[in-house]
Write an enzyme that holds these catalytic residues in place. Structure first.
Site, PDB file in Angstrom:
ATOM      1  N   ASP A   7       2.508  -2.280  -0.314  1.00  0.00           N
ATOM      2  CA  ASP A   7       2.791  -3.614  -0.825  1.00  0.00           C
ATOM      3  C   ASP A   7       4.320  -3.751  -0.807  1.00  0.00           C
ATOM      4  OD1 ASP A   7       2.453  -6.080  -2.289  1.00  0.00           O
ATOM      5  OD2 ASP A   7       3.129  -4.982  -4.060  1.00  0.00           O
ATOM      6  N   ASP A   9       6.532  -6.586  -2.661  1.00  0.00           N
ATOM      7  CA  ASP A   9       7.152  -7.026  -3.922  1.00  0.00           C
ATOM      8  C   ASP A   9       6.839  -6.047  -5.052  1.00  0.00           C
ATOM      9  OD1 ASP A   9       8.187  -9.526  -2.954  1.00  0.00           O
ATOM     10  OD2 ASP A   9       6.184 -10.383  -3.080  1.00  0.00           O
ATOM     11  N   SER A 114       2.810 -11.960   0.357  1.00  0.00           N
ATOM     12  CA  SER A 114       3.942 -12.894   0.429  1.00  0.00           C
ATOM     13  C   SER A 114       4.173 -13.479   1.811  1.00  0.00           C
ATOM     14  CB  SER A 114       5.222 -12.193  -0.025  1.00  0.00           C
ATOM     15  OG  SER A 114       6.320 -13.071   0.171  1.00  0.00           O
ATOM     16  N   ASN A 116       6.938 -14.788   2.337  1.00  0.00           N
ATOM     17  CA  ASN A 116       8.377 -14.551   2.500  1.00  0.00           C
ATOM     18  C   ASN A 116       8.688 -13.128   2.978  1.00  0.00           C
ATOM     19  OD1 ASN A 116       9.561 -17.125   1.533  1.00  0.00           O
ATOM     20  ND2 ASN A 116       8.490 -16.597  -0.360  1.00  0.00           N
ATOM     21  N   ASP A 168       1.831  -2.096  -6.865  1.00  0.00           N
ATOM     22  CA  ASP A 168       2.288  -2.240  -8.253  1.00  0.00           C
ATOM     23  C   ASP A 168       1.415  -3.215  -9.042  1.00  0.00           C
ATOM     24  OD1 ASP A 168       3.218  -4.576  -6.945  1.00  0.00           O
ATOM     25  OD2 ASP A 168       4.721  -4.877  -8.507  1.00  0.00           O
TER      26      ASP A 168
HETATM   27  C1  BG6 Z   1       3.019 -11.046  -3.927  1.00  0.00           C
HETATM   28  C2  BG6 Z   1       3.607 -11.152  -5.307  1.00  0.00           C
HETATM   29  O1  BG6 Z   1       3.555  -9.961  -3.253  1.00  0.00           O
HETATM   30  O2  BG6 Z   1       3.279 -12.225  -3.179  1.00  0.00           O
HETATM   31  C3  BG6 Z   1       3.091 -12.405  -5.997  1.00  0.00           C
HETATM   32  O3  BG6 Z   1       3.273 -10.019  -6.065  1.00  0.00           O
HETATM   33  C4  BG6 Z   1       3.398 -13.622  -5.136  1.00  0.00           C
HETATM   34  O4  BG6 Z   1       3.683 -12.505  -7.262  1.00  0.00           O
HETATM   35  C5  BG6 Z   1       2.777 -13.436  -3.762  1.00  0.00           C
HETATM   36  O5  BG6 Z   1       2.894 -14.796  -5.737  1.00  0.00           O
HETATM   37  C6  BG6 Z   1       3.057 -14.591  -2.814  1.00  0.00           C
HETATM   38  O6  BG6 Z   1       4.412 -14.593  -2.476  1.00  0.00           O
HETATM   39  P1  BG6 Z   1       5.171 -15.774  -1.756  1.00  0.00           P
HETATM   40  O7  BG6 Z   1       6.505 -15.145  -1.435  1.00  0.00           O
HETATM   41  O8  BG6 Z   1       4.412 -16.110  -0.508  1.00  0.00           O
HETATM   42  O9  BG6 Z   1       5.254 -16.908  -2.701  1.00  0.00           O
HETATM   43 MG    MG Z   2       3.554  -6.185  -5.625  1.00  0.00          MG
END
Ligand code: BG6
Ligand code: MG
Length: 212
Positions: A7, A9, A114, A116, A168
Protein backbone atom coordinates in the site's frame (compact mmCIF):
# COMPACT_ATOMS: atom_id res chain seq x y z
CA UNK A 1 6.87 -15.93 -1.38
CA UNK A 2 7.57 -14.39 -4.78
CA UNK A 3 6.27 -10.84 -4.51
CA UNK A 4 5.63 -8.00 -2.09
CA UNK A 5 2.70 -5.67 -2.66
CA UNK A 6 2.79 -2.38 -0.82
CA UNK A 7 0.00 0.00 0.00
CA UNK A 8 1.28 3.55 -0.52
CA UNK A 9 -0.37 6.07 1.82
CA UNK A 10 0.81 5.52 5.39
CA UNK A 11 3.04 2.55 4.46
CA UNK A 12 5.72 3.94 2.15
CA UNK A 13 5.14 7.66 2.61
CA UNK A 14 3.61 9.78 5.32
CA UNK A 15 0.78 11.03 3.08
CA UNK A 16 -1.92 9.81 5.50
CA UNK A 17 -1.35 13.03 7.49
CA UNK A 18 -2.09 15.12 4.38
CA UNK A 19 -5.31 13.19 3.71
CA UNK A 20 -6.28 13.91 7.32
CA UNK A 21 -5.44 17.63 7.10
CA UNK A 22 -7.37 18.02 3.86
CA UNK A 23 -10.48 16.22 5.19
CA UNK A 24 -10.21 18.19 8.44
CA UNK A 25 -10.25 21.47 6.49
CA UNK A 26 -13.52 20.35 4.89
CA UNK A 27 -14.99 19.33 8.27
CA UNK A 28 -13.95 22.71 9.75
CA UNK A 29 -15.72 24.46 6.90
CA UNK A 30 -18.85 22.37 7.44
CA UNK A 31 -18.66 23.13 11.18
CA UNK A 32 -17.96 19.81 12.88
CA UNK A 33 -15.05 18.18 14.64
CA UNK A 34 -13.06 15.48 12.86
CA UNK A 35 -10.45 13.72 14.98
CA UNK A 36 -7.44 11.55 14.10
CA UNK A 37 -9.33 8.61 15.59
CA UNK A 38 -12.23 9.26 13.19
CA UNK A 39 -9.65 9.41 10.41
CA UNK A 40 -8.74 5.72 10.93
CA UNK A 41 -12.06 4.84 9.28
CA UNK A 42 -11.03 6.69 6.10
CA UNK A 43 -7.73 4.90 5.65
CA UNK A 44 -7.57 2.64 2.63
CA UNK A 45 -11.02 3.50 1.33
CA UNK A 46 -11.74 5.44 -1.87
CA UNK A 47 -12.08 9.22 -2.03
CA UNK A 48 -15.88 9.19 -2.40
CA UNK A 49 -16.37 6.55 0.30
CA UNK A 50 -14.09 8.61 2.58
CA UNK A 51 -16.29 11.65 2.00
CA UNK A 52 -19.41 9.65 2.79
CA UNK A 53 -17.90 8.44 6.08
CA UNK A 54 -16.83 12.01 6.92
CA UNK A 55 -20.34 13.36 6.25
CA UNK A 56 -21.84 10.57 8.37
CA UNK A 57 -19.51 11.54 11.25
CA UNK A 58 -20.60 15.18 10.95
CA UNK A 59 -24.27 14.32 10.38
CA UNK A 60 -24.21 16.34 7.15
CA UNK A 61 -26.37 15.55 4.12
CA UNK A 62 -25.23 16.48 0.61
CA UNK A 63 -26.58 15.99 -2.90
CA UNK A 64 -24.46 13.99 -5.36
CA UNK A 65 -23.46 17.24 -7.03
CA UNK A 66 -22.35 18.79 -3.73
CA UNK A 67 -20.40 15.63 -2.91
CA UNK A 68 -18.52 15.81 -6.23
CA UNK A 69 -17.67 19.44 -5.50
CA UNK A 70 -16.51 18.71 -1.93
CA UNK A 71 -14.37 15.73 -3.02
CA UNK A 72 -12.77 17.82 -5.77
CA UNK A 73 -12.06 20.63 -3.31
CA UNK A 74 -10.48 18.19 -0.82
CA UNK A 75 -8.37 16.67 -3.57
CA UNK A 76 -7.15 20.10 -4.68
CA UNK A 77 -5.92 20.89 -1.17
CA UNK A 78 -4.43 17.37 -0.80
CA UNK A 79 -2.57 17.71 -4.11
CA UNK A 80 -1.18 21.08 -3.05
CA UNK A 81 0.36 19.27 -0.02
CA UNK A 82 1.72 16.25 -1.90
CA UNK A 83 3.09 18.26 -4.80
CA UNK A 84 5.62 19.65 -2.31
CA UNK A 85 6.59 16.18 -1.10
CA UNK A 86 10.24 15.11 -1.24
CA UNK A 87 12.06 11.76 -0.79
CA UNK A 88 12.57 12.85 2.86
CA UNK A 89 8.94 11.89 3.43
CA UNK A 90 9.54 8.22 2.65
CA UNK A 91 8.85 6.56 6.00
CA UNK A 92 11.79 5.35 8.15
CA UNK A 93 13.28 1.98 7.20
CA UNK A 94 11.26 1.69 3.98
CA UNK A 95 14.09 2.21 1.49
CA UNK A 96 16.40 -0.29 3.23
CA UNK A 97 13.65 -2.90 3.16
CA UNK A 98 12.79 -2.20 -0.51
CA UNK A 99 16.48 -2.60 -1.40
CA UNK A 100 16.60 -5.93 0.42
CA UNK A 101 13.43 -7.14 -1.35
CA UNK A 102 14.87 -6.21 -4.76
CA UNK A 103 18.27 -7.76 -3.96
CA UNK A 104 16.51 -11.01 -2.99
CA UNK A 105 14.96 -11.13 -6.48
CA UNK A 106 11.37 -10.69 -5.31
CA UNK A 107 8.90 -8.74 -7.45
CA UNK A 108 7.31 -5.55 -6.14
CA UNK A 109 4.05 -3.77 -6.83
CA UNK A 110 2.08 -0.90 -5.39
CA UNK A 111 -1.52 -1.72 -4.40
CA UNK A 112 -3.15 1.60 -3.53
CA UNK A 113 -6.66 3.02 -3.72
CA UNK A 114 -5.22 6.44 -4.51
CA UNK A 115 -5.68 8.10 -7.86
CA UNK A 116 -2.78 10.36 -6.85
CA UNK A 117 -0.33 7.43 -6.77
CA UNK A 118 1.72 8.57 -9.84
CA UNK A 119 2.28 12.07 -8.39
CA UNK A 120 3.40 10.69 -5.01
CA UNK A 121 5.71 8.06 -6.55
CA UNK A 122 7.33 10.72 -8.69
CA UNK A 123 7.70 13.31 -5.91
CA UNK A 124 9.05 10.77 -3.40
CA UNK A 125 11.39 9.11 -5.92
CA UNK A 126 9.89 5.65 -5.29
CA UNK A 127 9.32 4.47 -8.87
CA UNK A 128 12.76 2.85 -9.17
CA UNK A 129 11.86 0.19 -6.57
CA UNK A 130 8.69 -1.06 -8.30
CA UNK A 131 8.03 -3.53 -11.13
CA UNK A 132 4.32 -2.67 -11.28
CA UNK A 133 1.81 -0.14 -9.99
CA UNK A 134 -1.85 -1.00 -9.32
CA UNK A 135 -3.77 2.07 -8.18
CA UNK A 136 -7.15 3.76 -7.88
CA UNK A 137 -7.15 4.67 -11.58
CA UNK A 138 -7.28 0.97 -12.54
CA UNK A 139 -9.90 -0.48 -10.22
CA UNK A 140 -13.56 0.10 -9.52
CA UNK A 141 -13.94 -1.75 -6.23
CA UNK A 142 -12.43 -0.29 -3.04
CA UNK A 143 -10.66 -2.23 -0.27
CA UNK A 144 -11.72 -4.50 1.49
CA UNK A 145 -12.46 -5.77 -2.01
CA UNK A 146 -9.30 -7.58 -3.22
CA UNK A 147 -9.36 -6.05 -6.72
CA UNK A 148 -6.34 -3.73 -6.39
CA UNK A 149 -4.09 -6.46 -4.92
CA UNK A 150 -5.22 -9.03 -7.51
CA UNK A 151 -4.42 -6.45 -10.18
CA UNK A 152 -0.93 -5.99 -8.70
CA UNK A 153 -0.32 -9.77 -8.72
CA UNK A 154 -1.60 -10.01 -12.30
CA UNK A 155 0.69 -7.19 -13.47
CA UNK A 156 3.62 -9.00 -11.87
CA UNK A 157 2.57 -12.39 -13.24
CA UNK A 158 2.65 -13.89 -9.73
CA UNK A 159 0.06 -16.20 -8.15
CA UNK A 160 -1.85 -14.28 -5.40
CA UNK A 161 -0.98 -16.96 -2.83
CA UNK A 162 2.73 -16.16 -3.35
CA UNK A 163 2.25 -12.45 -2.50
CA UNK A 164 2.60 -10.67 0.82
CA UNK A 165 0.81 -7.36 1.34
CA UNK A 166 2.03 -4.49 3.54
CA UNK A 167 -0.84 -2.36 4.82
CA UNK A 168 -1.62 0.34 7.39
CA UNK A 169 -5.42 0.10 7.09
CA UNK A 170 -7.84 -2.43 8.50
CA UNK A 171 -9.74 -2.44 5.17
CA UNK A 172 -6.43 -3.16 3.44
CA UNK A 173 -5.59 -6.15 5.64
CA UNK A 174 -9.06 -7.54 4.88
CA UNK A 175 -8.53 -6.90 1.15
CA UNK A 176 -5.24 -8.85 1.26
CA UNK A 177 -6.97 -11.80 2.93
CA UNK A 178 -9.83 -11.59 0.43
CA UNK A 179 -7.19 -11.87 -2.31
CA UNK A 180 -5.77 -15.02 -0.70
CA UNK A 181 -2.60 -13.18 0.36
CA UNK A 182 -0.87 -12.85 3.73
CA UNK A 183 -0.73 -9.39 5.33
CA UNK A 184 1.80 -7.47 7.38
CA UNK A 185 0.17 -4.62 9.28
CA UNK A 186 2.17 -1.42 9.68
CA UNK A 187 0.94 0.39 12.77
CA UNK A 188 -1.02 -0.64 15.82
CA UNK A 189 -2.14 -4.20 16.69
CA UNK A 190 -5.39 -2.66 17.96
CA UNK A 191 -6.53 -1.76 14.44
CA UNK A 192 -4.50 -4.30 12.46
CA UNK A 193 -4.89 -7.37 14.68
CA UNK A 194 -6.13 -9.56 11.82
CA UNK A 195 -2.79 -9.34 9.98
CA UNK A 196 -0.39 -12.32 10.18
CA UNK A 197 2.23 -9.96 11.61
CA UNK A 198 2.01 -6.36 12.89
CA UNK A 199 5.05 -4.08 13.06
CA UNK A 200 5.14 -0.43 14.16
CA UNK A 201 7.25 0.61 11.13
CA UNK A 202 9.97 -0.72 8.81
CA UNK A 203 12.93 0.33 10.96
CA UNK A 204 15.24 -2.71 11.18
CA UNK A 205 12.67 -4.94 9.47
CA UNK A 206 14.13 -7.83 7.46
CA UNK A 207 12.69 -10.32 4.97
CA UNK A 208 13.76 -13.13 7.30
CA UNK A 209 11.13 -11.94 9.82
CA UNK A 210 8.42 -13.17 7.44
CA UNK A 211 8.12 -16.63 8.90
CA UNK A 212 4.44 -17.34 8.23
C1 BG6 B 1 -5.87 5.52 0.18
C2 BG6 B 1 -5.97 6.32 1.45
O1 BG6 B 1 -4.57 5.09 -0.03
O2 BG6 B 1 -6.28 6.29 -0.94
C3 BG6 B 1 -7.37 6.87 1.61
O3 BG6 B 1 -5.64 5.51 2.55
C4 BG6 B 1 -7.75 7.68 0.38
O4 BG6 B 1 -7.43 7.64 2.78
C5 BG6 B 1 -7.62 6.81 -0.86
O5 BG6 B 1 -9.06 8.17 0.49
C6 BG6 B 1 -7.94 7.54 -2.15
O6 BG6 B 1 -6.94 8.48 -2.41
P1 BG6 B 1 -7.03 9.64 -3.48
O7 BG6 B 1 -5.62 10.17 -3.49
O8 BG6 B 1 -7.39 9.02 -4.79
O9 BG6 B 1 -8.03 10.62 -3.01
MG1 MG C 1 -2.69 3.21 3.56
Amino acid sequence: MKACIFDLDGVLVDSAKYHYLAWKALADKLGFEFTEKDNERLKGVSRMKSLEILLEIGGVLMSDEEKEKAATEKNGLYRSFISKMTPDEILPGVEDFLKEVKAAGLKTSIGSASKNTPLIMERAGLSKYFDAVADGTMVSKAKPDPEVFLKGAELLGVDPKDCVVFEDAEAGVEAAHNAGMKAVGIGSPTTLGKAELVIPNFVGFKLSYLTF
